[in-house]
Design a protein around this motif. Sequence first.
Motif, PDB file in Angstrom:
ATOM      1  N   SER A  57      -8.608  -0.787  -0.921  1.00 16.63           N
ATOM      2  CA  SER A  57      -9.031   0.552  -0.504  1.00 16.63           C
ATOM      3  C   SER A  57      -8.001   1.202   0.414  1.00 16.63           C
ATOM      4  O   SER A  57      -7.818   2.426   0.386  1.00 16.63           O
ATOM      5  N   PHE A  58      -7.310   0.390   1.228  1.00 15.92           N
ATOM      6  CA  PHE A  58      -6.266   0.932   2.100  1.00 15.92           C
ATOM      7  C   PHE A  58      -5.149   1.546   1.268  1.00 15.92           C
ATOM      8  O   PHE A  58      -4.593   2.590   1.626  1.00 15.92           O
ATOM      9  N   TRP A 103     -14.528  -0.815   3.489  1.00 16.85           N
ATOM     10  CA  TRP A 103     -15.246  -1.561   4.522  1.00 16.85           C
ATOM     11  C   TRP A 103     -16.654  -1.918   4.039  1.00 16.85           C
ATOM     12  O   TRP A 103     -17.108  -3.057   4.188  1.00 16.85           O
ATOM     13  N   ARG A 159     -10.724  -4.439   1.377  1.00 23.01           N
ATOM     14  CA  ARG A 159     -10.163  -3.523   2.380  1.00 23.01           C
ATOM     15  C   ARG A 159      -8.711  -3.169   2.067  1.00 23.01           C
ATOM     16  O   ARG A 159      -8.308  -2.026   2.228  1.00 23.01           O
ATOM     17  N   ILE A 160      -7.922  -4.148   1.625  1.00 19.39           N
ATOM     18  CA  ILE A 160      -6.520  -3.856   1.318  1.00 19.39           C
ATOM     19  C   ILE A 160      -6.410  -2.972   0.083  1.00 19.39           C
ATOM     20  O   ILE A 160      -5.608  -2.022   0.053  1.00 19.39           O
ATOM     21  N   LEU A 170     -11.288   4.433   2.830  1.00 15.66           N
ATOM     22  CA  LEU A 170     -11.362   3.378   3.846  1.00 15.66           C
ATOM     23  C   LEU A 170     -12.804   2.945   4.081  1.00 15.66           C
ATOM     24  O   LEU A 170     -13.102   1.753   4.207  1.00 15.66           O
ATOM     25  N   ALA A 215      -6.401   4.834   0.105  1.00 14.07           N
ATOM     26  CA  ALA A 215      -6.451   5.767   1.238  1.00 14.07           C
ATOM     27  C   ALA A 215      -5.063   6.322   1.551  1.00 14.07           C
ATOM     28  O   ALA A 215      -4.898   7.528   1.768  1.00 14.07           O
ATOM     29  N   ALA A 266       0.818  -1.213   0.000  1.00 14.48           N
ATOM     30  CA  ALA A 266       0.000   0.000   0.000  1.00 14.48           C
ATOM     31  C   ALA A 266       0.853   1.264   0.000  1.00 14.48           C
ATOM     32  O   ALA A 266       0.418   2.309  -0.508  1.00 14.48           O
TER      33      ALA A 266
END
Length: 422
Positions: A143-144, A291, A140-141, A287, A147, A11
């Motif tokens: 999107s992380f 989720w 989630r990863i 984030l 972010a 990331a």
Amino acid sequence: MSSKKGAISWALYDWANSAFATTVIAGFFPIFFKDYWSRNSPAETSTFWLGLSISAAGLMVAVFSPVLGSLADMSGRRKEFLAFFAMVGALLTGALHFIPAGDWPAAAAVYTLSTVCFLSANVFYDALLLNVSTPGNVDRISSFGYALGYAGGGLLFLVNVLMVQQPAWFGLAGPAEAVQWSFLMVAVWWIAFTLPLILRVPEPFDLSVASRKIVLRAGFHEYLVTLKSMIRNRNMALFLLAYWLYIDGVDTVISMAVDFGKSIGIGNSDLITSLLIVQFVGFPFALLFGWLGQKLGPRPMIMVCIVVYIGVSVGASVMTASPLMVGDIAISQFMILAFAVALVQGGIQALSRSFFSRMVPPYHSAEYYGFFNMIGKFAAIIGPVLMGFIGVVTGNPRFGILSVAILFIAGALLLMRVKTTE
């Protein structure tokens, strides 16, 4: 495969390359290209050449990224391909520092090549998502990463904005010199934060093919095999067609927003403030969408993003440079639209990437993400040139931004027909 260190290191590349996306692509290059490198040219002409540069970069990446992805998969060297393009792209970005005023052809050429490297590296970055995630955490990863990109890109851009607004604080002669030094800072930032990915992200699919000629032939063969497979897979083909349409609108908004704002009279300070809003509002909402995508599925959340973008396109077409009055407070209309974009920009990109990962064979991830990025870049070829062309023909850039809504609507209609794949 998933590990916390590997996922964070992966990331961090978004933190690294988002400095280029924010400070160069979205921020200073369009302004500097108009006011410094092509300051003696009409606004419509500089818009056309800027759009052509963006489209040329997209075309080159669209043509070569699937083949490069095949070669990376066959040799098991995704990280090495990423490192090469990232380092060359960073060096070219630093070279913008040395291009003198009025030399717009050189600026356009260097910008085009650095953008090619930026986009090419993203092919291998996206492919490595499968190395650091599982089906249970991929949304989630993904999107992380976006972010962190908003946070890192926004942080450096904030420093660069302070340099432009208060050059004396940094021992600089004026705003122009501050922008020039910003290009060098992006180059250093990009290189430094690429290192964690190179050092810590696993590359387990090393096939160790000995002969380069064998790898080259196999890469082109796999390119054709993968292309046929994707065409025959109706669900994947339908998703990629939908993605092609709606991401065209997204990429056009990202790459042409500042130029559009300047064309209708928005001041540089409002433009820069709007870009900062996108970065720092985008961080928590990327984030949040990751989720929600994990809980509700990526497709419903992508649809929400598309609806917001349709509203932004329509709103931009009727926007003026005059502020809206809320009581005694004047709020820039451009900032309001920037806030709306910030809510969904990271979400639609991250969830599209993770949604596609559900359809991708792990051992061929670079090939498939090569095609995924090819689709996106072919879309980016059309949007900026279309927007610039309509602006030149009609003398009104509002018609160009309004046409983007059609792409979002068509993409949404096709996405509704894609079957959910787990």
